[in-house]
Design a protein around this motif. Structure first.
Motif, PDB file in Angstrom:
ATOM      1  N   ASN A 264       0.822  -1.224   0.000  1.00 28.86           N
ATOM      2  CA  ASN A 264       0.000   0.000   0.000  1.00 28.86           C
ATOM      3  C   ASN A 264       0.851   1.268   0.000  1.00 28.86           C
ATOM      4  O   ASN A 264       0.496   2.265  -0.630  1.00 28.86           O
ATOM      5  N   HIS A 265       1.998   1.225   0.697  1.00 31.30           N
ATOM      6  CA  HIS A 265       2.898   2.382   0.734  1.00 31.30           C
ATOM      7  C   HIS A 265       3.445   2.689  -0.668  1.00 31.30           C
ATOM      8  O   HIS A 265       3.445   3.852  -1.101  1.00 31.30           O
ATOM      9  N   VAL A 266       3.903   1.656  -1.355  1.00 34.87           N
ATOM     10  CA  VAL A 266       4.475   1.841  -2.699  1.00 34.87           C
ATOM     11  C   VAL A 266       3.404   2.363  -3.669  1.00 34.87           C
ATOM     12  O   VAL A 266       3.660   3.237  -4.505  1.00 34.87           O
ATOM     13  N   LYS A 267       2.184   1.854  -3.494  1.00 38.37           N
ATOM     14  CA  LYS A 267       1.076   2.294  -4.356  1.00 38.37           C
ATOM     15  C   LYS A 267       0.717   3.759  -4.075  1.00 38.37           C
ATOM     16  O   LYS A 267       0.542   4.556  -5.002  1.00 38.37           O
ATOM     17  N   ARG A 268       0.637   4.106  -2.786  1.00 40.08           N
ATOM     18  CA  ARG A 268       0.213   5.453  -2.385  1.00 40.08           C
ATOM     19  C   ARG A 268       1.276   6.513  -2.660  1.00 40.08           C
ATOM     20  O   ARG A 268       0.988   7.592  -3.173  1.00 40.08           O
ATOM     21  N   GLU A 269       2.527   6.205  -2.319  1.00 41.65           N
ATOM     22  CA  GLU A 269       3.597   7.195  -2.412  1.00 41.65           C
ATOM     23  C   GLU A 269       4.263   7.264  -3.787  1.00 41.65           C
ATOM     24  O   GLU A 269       4.824   8.286  -4.161  1.00 41.65           O
ATOM     25  N   HIS A 270       4.236   6.165  -4.527  1.00 43.20           N
ATOM     26  CA  HIS A 270       4.977   6.120  -5.800  1.00 43.20           C
ATOM     27  C   HIS A 270       4.113   5.783  -7.017  1.00 43.20           C
ATOM     28  O   HIS A 270       4.643   5.618  -8.117  1.00 43.20           O
ATOM     29  N   ASN A 271       2.788   5.623  -6.788  1.00 41.61           N
ATOM     30  CA  ASN A 271       1.888   5.267  -7.903  1.00 41.61           C
ATOM     31  C   ASN A 271       2.365   4.028  -8.660  1.00 41.61           C
ATOM     32  O   ASN A 271       2.274   3.961  -9.892  1.00 41.61           O
ATOM     33  N   LEU A 272       2.894   3.078  -7.903  1.00 40.15           N
ATOM     34  CA  LEU A 272       3.392   1.845  -8.511  1.00 40.15           C
ATOM     35  C   LEU A 272       2.665   0.660  -7.894  1.00 40.15           C
ATOM     36  O   LEU A 272       2.591   0.528  -6.671  1.00 40.15           O
ATOM     37  N   LEU A 273       2.108  -0.171  -8.762  1.00 37.30           N
ATOM     38  CA  LEU A 273       1.373  -1.348  -8.298  1.00 37.30           C
ATOM     39  C   LEU A 273       2.299  -2.561  -8.310  1.00 37.30           C
ATOM     40  O   LEU A 273       2.843  -2.915  -9.356  1.00 37.30           O
ATOM     41  N   ILE A 274       2.495  -3.161  -7.118  1.00 32.10           N
ATOM     42  CA  ILE A 274       3.334  -4.370  -7.034  1.00 32.10           C
ATOM     43  C   ILE A 274       2.479  -5.509  -6.478  1.00 32.10           C
ATOM     44  O   ILE A 274       1.403  -5.285  -5.922  1.00 32.10           O
ATOM     45  N   GLY A 275       2.971  -6.726  -6.640  1.00 28.74           N
ATOM     46  CA  GLY A 275       2.234  -7.893  -6.162  1.00 28.74           C
ATOM     47  C   GLY A 275       2.646  -8.312  -4.753  1.00 28.74           C
ATOM     48  O   GLY A 275       3.607  -7.792  -4.191  1.00 28.74           O
ATOM     49  N   GLU A 276       1.894  -9.280  -4.200  1.00 30.67           N
ATOM     50  CA  GLU A 276       2.172  -9.805  -2.853  1.00 30.67           C
ATOM     51  C   GLU A 276       3.596 -10.346  -2.735  1.00 30.67           C
ATOM     52  O   GLU A 276       4.280 -10.120  -1.744  1.00 30.67           O
ATOM     53  N   ARG A 277       4.005 -11.065  -3.762  1.00 31.31           N
ATOM     54  CA  ARG A 277       5.327 -11.711  -3.703  1.00 31.31           C
ATOM     55  C   ARG A 277       6.451 -10.683  -3.700  1.00 31.31           C
ATOM     56  O   ARG A 277       7.455 -10.850  -3.018  1.00 31.31           O
ATOM     57  N   THR A 278       6.267  -9.593  -4.467  1.00 33.53           N
ATOM     58  CA  THR A 278       7.276  -8.524  -4.484  1.00 33.53           C
ATOM     59  C   THR A 278       7.335  -7.845  -3.120  1.00 33.53           C
ATOM     60  O   THR A 278       8.420  -7.562  -2.603  1.00 33.53           O
ATOM     61  N   ALA A 279       6.157  -7.586  -2.525  1.00 32.58           N
ATOM     62  CA  ALA A 279       6.104  -6.942  -1.206  1.00 32.58           C
ATOM     63  C   ALA A 279       6.827  -7.801  -0.166  1.00 32.58           C
ATOM     64  O   ALA A 279       7.580  -7.286   0.672  1.00 32.58           O
ATOM     65  N   GLU A 280       6.609  -9.107  -0.224  1.00 27.58           N
ATOM     66  CA  GLU A 280       7.274 -10.019   0.726  1.00 27.58           C
ATOM     67  C   GLU A 280       8.789  -9.999   0.507  1.00 27.58           C
ATOM     68  O   GLU A 280       9.572  -9.992   1.470  1.00 27.58           O
ATOM     69  N   ALA A 281       9.206  -9.971  -0.770  1.00 28.12           N
ATOM     70  CA  ALA A 281      10.643  -9.938  -1.085  1.00 28.12           C
ATOM     71  C   ALA A 281      11.295  -8.660  -0.552  1.00 28.12           C
ATOM     72  O   ALA A 281      12.422  -8.683  -0.052  1.00 28.12           O
ATOM     73  N   ILE A 282      10.571  -7.534  -0.623  1.00 27.54           N
ATOM     74  CA  ILE A 282      11.082  -6.258  -0.090  1.00 27.54           C
ATOM     75  C   ILE A 282      11.278  -6.383   1.426  1.00 27.54           C
ATOM     76  O   ILE A 282      12.313  -5.997   1.975  1.00 27.54           O
ATOM     77  N   LYS A 283      10.265  -6.936   2.102  1.00 29.39           N
ATOM     78  CA  LYS A 283      10.326  -7.095   3.565  1.00 29.39           C
ATOM     79  C   LYS A 283      11.527  -7.947   3.967  1.00 29.39           C
ATOM     80  O   LYS A 283      12.271  -7.598   4.899  1.00 29.39           O
ATOM     81  N   ILE A 284      11.730  -9.046   3.254  1.00 30.56           N
ATOM     82  CA  ILE A 284      12.827  -9.972   3.581  1.00 30.56           C
ATOM     83  C   ILE A 284      14.185  -9.327   3.290  1.00 30.56           C
ATOM     84  O   ILE A 284      15.134  -9.467   4.058  1.00 30.56           O
ATOM     85  N   THR A 285      14.290  -8.602   2.177  1.00 31.98           N
ATOM     86  CA  THR A 285      15.580  -8.060   1.727  1.00 31.98           C
ATOM     87  C   THR A 285      16.010  -6.816   2.481  1.00 31.98           C
ATOM     88  O   THR A 285      17.149  -6.718   2.946  1.00 31.98           O
ATOM     89  N   ILE A 286      15.109  -5.820   2.617  1.00 31.01           N
ATOM     90  CA  ILE A 286      15.538  -4.559   3.260  1.00 31.01           C
ATOM     91  C   ILE A 286      14.648  -4.144   4.427  1.00 31.01           C
ATOM     92  O   ILE A 286      14.796  -3.043   4.955  1.00 31.01           O
ATOM     93  N   GLY A 287      13.728  -5.021   4.838  1.00 30.57           N
ATOM     94  CA  GLY A 287      12.846  -4.685   5.956  1.00 30.57           C
ATOM     95  C   GLY A 287      13.602  -4.690   7.284  1.00 30.57           C
ATOM     96  O   GLY A 287      14.373  -5.606   7.552  1.00 30.57           O
ATOM     97  N   THR A 288      13.406  -3.660   8.108  1.00 26.88           N
ATOM     98  CA  THR A 288      14.021  -3.590   9.440  1.00 26.88           C
ATOM     99  C   THR A 288      13.025  -2.982  10.431  1.00 26.88           C
ATOM    100  O   THR A 288      12.160  -2.200  10.043  1.00 26.88           O
ATOM    101  N   ALA A 289      13.189  -3.351  11.705  1.00 20.99           N
ATOM    102  CA  ALA A 289      12.332  -2.782  12.747  1.00 20.99           C
ATOM    103  C   ALA A 289      13.024  -1.615  13.442  1.00 20.99           C
ATOM    104  O   ALA A 289      12.372  -0.771  14.046  1.00 20.99           O
ATOM    105  N   THR A 290      14.360  -1.578  13.371  1.00 21.16           N
ATOM    106  CA  THR A 290      15.143  -0.496  13.988  1.00 21.16           C
ATOM    107  C   THR A 290      16.163   0.022  12.964  1.00 21.16           C
ATOM    108  O   THR A 290      16.559  -0.725  12.054  1.00 21.16           O
ATOM    109  N   PRO A 291      16.614   1.256  13.091  1.00 20.23           N
ATOM    110  CA  PRO A 291      17.605   1.786  12.145  1.00 20.23           C
ATOM    111  C   PRO A 291      18.897   0.964  12.153  1.00 20.23           C
ATOM    112  O   PRO A 291      19.309   0.443  13.197  1.00 20.23           O
ATOM    113  N   THR A 292      19.538   0.862  10.990  1.00 21.22           N
ATOM    114  CA  THR A 292      20.795   0.118  10.872  1.00 21.22           C
ATOM    115  C   THR A 292      21.922   1.071  10.462  1.00 21.22           C
ATOM    116  O   THR A 292      21.668   2.215  10.087  1.00 21.22           O
ATOM    117  N   ASP A 293      23.136   0.560  10.515  1.00 20.91           N
ATOM    118  CA  ASP A 293      24.300   1.386  10.141  1.00 20.91           C
ATOM    119  C   ASP A 293      24.349   1.648   8.636  1.00 20.91           C
ATOM    120  O   ASP A 293      24.848   2.673   8.181  1.00 20.91           O
TER     121      ASP A 293
END
Length: 327
Positions: free
Chosen positions: A187-216
């Motif tokens: 929903n964020h990518v759709k709202r902020e960037h007008n880009l429609l992605i699928g469930e699998r892409t969203a999951e891949a984003i979470k796994i690859t660069i998703g974080t709960a706290t800031p990193t170095d």
């Protein structure tokens, strides 16, 4: 002789433990159905590959939603397929099944899970609550008179529980987990960037660069989708800060649920938890920095289980032995 089996019937994945063999199946909880003939075309991994890529007459269905059965017939067909695939039934005997469910589900939802398991031809069906099974699966001794706390973040639900003497003392179940985080990103990518992605892409984003706290390091990722303005394919580069902010509300809902459980825990057990810490299991435990965030907010040590995805399935194996010993 039929083997006893334990089933982690998850919103995202189904894991099956067979006594004497360990975890023998781990496949997505997806069924591909031909809507014209109502015929099941594929189940599990094969069906998951079809998500978002099927013609109009074929739909890829997730029959589990928020940890409970959303489509009974499809869940039944999925379980039947997986159990037949394992060949755990024999002509003369039927397996005993231990199946897991979230805490705080209704008796109707629990009955649906039991019926789905019974329909596969099992001899007896036992139902246990997921956080209890997960705690056993990571090696906690929940049968002693001392406090153990587990946070099980699956695909559809987050279950938080404090256990002692083999039972749940206090618990909360939240219908926000891994799939919610995927939807937050989508929903964020759709709202902020007008880009429609699928469930699998969203999951891949979470796994690859998703974080709960800031990193170095500020990691970035290129994603592809359909531009909502032009209708054409487009590539976009996003960063981990953006994704962390997209998931922030849902992540903090999980933190608040854990706080509520701790606040409702008897003082003696709270003291045990300060000593022993909290264990996080389930696929959501793999979100980078989540253990640090929980530890900072709860003021107790928090550790991610060694094999968080397998915790519930492994726990079913231990509890099946426990059931045998009780007989």
């Amino acid at each position: 002789m039929a083997k006893d089996i334990g089933i982690d019937l998850g919103t995202a994945n189904v894991l099956i433990f067979v006594k004497g063999k360990g975890i023998v199946l781990n496949e997505p909880s997806v069924v591909a159905l031909d809507t014209a003939t109502n015929k099941v075309l594929a189940v599990g991994e094969e069906a998951y590959q079809m998500v978002g890529r099927t013609p109009g007459s074929i739909v890829a269905i997730r029959p589990m939603r928020d940890g409970v059965i959303a489509d009974f017939d499809i869940t039944q067909a999925m379980l039947q397929y997986f159990i037949n695939k394992l060949k755990v039934k024999s002509m003369f005997s039927r397996p005993r099944i231990l199946i897991c469910c979230p805490t705080n589900i209704t008796s109707v939802e629990q009955k649906a899970i039991r019926q789905a398991a019974e329909s596969t031809g099992s001899r007896n069906v036992f139902i246990e609550e997921e956080p209890k099974v997960a705690a056993v699966g990571v090696g906690m001794n929940i049968f002693e008179p001392s406090g153990n706390m587990v946070i099980d973040i699956g695909g559809g639900t987050t279950d938080v529980a404090v256990l002692s003497m083999g039972g749940i003392v206090t618990s909360e179940s939240l219908k926000m987990a891994g799939n919610t985080l995927d939807n937050d990103i989508l929903n964020h990518v759709k709202r902020e960037h007008n880009l429609l992605i699928g469930e699998r892409t969203a999951e891949a984003i979470k796994i690859t660069i998703g974080t709960a706290t800031p990193t170095d390091t500020e990691e970035t990722m290129d994603i592809r989708g359909r531009d909502l303005l032009t209708g054409l394919p487009r590539t976009l580069t996003i960063n981990e800060t953006e994704i962390r902010e997209a998931m922030r509300e849902s992540v903090y809902a999980i933190v608040d649920t854990a706080k509520t459980v701790l606040e409702n825990t008897p003082p003696e057990l709270s003291a045990d938890i300060i000593d022993r810490g909290v264990v996080v299991t389930g696929g959501g435990a793999l979100l980078r920095g989540l253990d640090k965030l929980l530890s900072d907010e709860l003021k107790v040590p928090v550790a991610v289980a060694d094999s968080p995805l397998d915790a519930v399935a492994m726990g079913t194996g231990v509890l099946l032995d426990h059931l045998v010993n009780q007989k």
